[in-house]
Design an enzyme around this catalytic site. Structure first.
Site, PDB file in Angstrom:
ATOM      1  N   GLY A  64       0.825  -1.201   0.000  1.00 23.00           N
ATOM      2  CA  GLY A  64       0.000   0.000   0.000  1.00 23.00           C
ATOM      3  C   GLY A  64       0.855   1.245   0.000  1.00 23.00           C
ATOM      4  N   THR A  65       0.352   2.289  -0.612  1.00 20.39           N
ATOM      5  CA  THR A  65       1.083   3.554  -0.673  1.00 20.39           C
ATOM      6  C   THR A  65       0.152   4.638  -1.194  1.00 20.39           C
ATOM      7  OG1 THR A  65       3.083   4.600  -1.527  1.00 20.39           O
ATOM      8  CG2 THR A  65       1.884   3.221  -3.044  1.00 20.39           C
ATOM      9  N   THR A  66       0.617   5.866  -1.163  1.00 16.82           N
ATOM     10  CA  THR A  66      -0.077   6.982  -1.803  1.00 16.82           C
ATOM     11  C   THR A  66       0.955   7.849  -2.499  1.00 16.82           C
ATOM     12  OG1 THR A  66      -1.820   7.027  -0.109  1.00 16.82           O
ATOM     13  CG2 THR A  66      -1.554   8.985  -1.472  1.00 16.82           C
TER      14      THR A  66
END
Length: 278
Positions: A64-66
């Site tokens: 997960g990341t942004t």
């Protein structure tokens, strides 16, 4: 091997890769066979004898990341959080998800951390070798096409790479191109990638305008990453931000999103106090 072509050493070479498909030139580039890392053999004859992934890792890991990038009248903004997650585990709270490639190009990365670092290094090397061979820098569109061609043989494998090229060059001006590990290549004015991207898009779609000033664009990017990390458990900790113009890229000091959260709570409490007072 790295300087073999530059020094015009005529030894054992590999496949020819026509660079005319990347740019309008009649030159060409040697593409080394190790780009495919024997994946084709693994997918065929060696597949039955390969050690299963769950032998090393008994449970699946979620990534997960942004990350985000957008173009406005003052250049290109690239922003990302700094949390590296492995399922429910925060593996590292302070990774770098934005990597400078050269003075006018940075890439945001999402996917497997090891895969992203490997391909960023390969990309940096190939761009530098191109510059040494041809005495000029490869355009951003050419860079994206080269990266797409190198990644395409890994389509359908466990390789997980999603890079957004954010930069400026003389041919295209401000440029934003998304490339992923199946070889897809998309150009646009706004991209957000990762598990927190739906929340970031909600902020960007509501506030992004071409006429934004530099300070407004930076504030919008910080707000988008902050809102995404507030709702997405796989993103968080800090925000890194780069601004790319014709003069090159500049990096803002890393900011702790925890402080942004407290400032946001303070603004909300003040607004509620004034509303009750009136």
């Amino acid at each position: 091997m790295a300087l073999e072509d530059i020094c015009r050493f005529k030894g054992r070479h590999h496949k020819w890769f026509p660079f005319s498909s990347l740019e309008d030139t009649h030159t060409s580039l040697y593409m080394m066979d190790y780009f495919n890392l024997r994946w084709r053999a693994l997918r065929t004859s060696e597949k039955n004898n390969a050690i299963p992934l769950d032998f090393f890792m008994p449970f699946p890991l979620s990534h997960g990341t942004t990350t985000l990038g957008f173009i406005f009248q003052g250049g290109v903004i690239a922003a990302a959080d700094t949390r590296a997650s492995a399922g429910g585990l925060v593996a590292c709270p302070a990774v770098h998800k934005i990597t400078p490639i050269h003075s006018h190009l940075v890439v945001t990365s999402s996917g497997s951390g090891a895969d992203c670092m490997l391909w960023e290094r390969i990309l940096i090397r190939e761009i530098r070798l191109y510059q040494l061979r041809h005495r000029r820098r490869l355009s951003i569109r050419g860079t994206a096409k080269l990266l797409s061609f190198m990644l395409h043989p890994f389509k359908g494998t466990e390789v997980c790479v999603a890079l957004t090229l954010c930069g400026w060059d003389k041919e295209a001006g401000d440029c934003l191109i998304y490339v992923c590990s199946d070889g897809a290549r998309l150009q646009g004015d706004i991209f957000s990638v990762g598990s927190g991207s739906p929340y970031a898009y909600g902020v960007l779609d509501g506030g992004l305008k071409w006429s934004l000033s530099k300070d407004e664009a930076i504030s919008l990017a910080r707000e988008a990453v902050f809102r995404a990390t507030h709702r997405d458990a796989y993103s968080g900790n800090n925000v890194d931000l780069f601004h790319i113009t014709a003069q090159g890229w500049s990096q803002r000091k890393r900011e702790d999103l925890k402080e942004e959260y407290y400032r946001d709570m303070e603004r909300r409490n003040k607004g509620l106090f004034y509303a009750l007072k009136n």
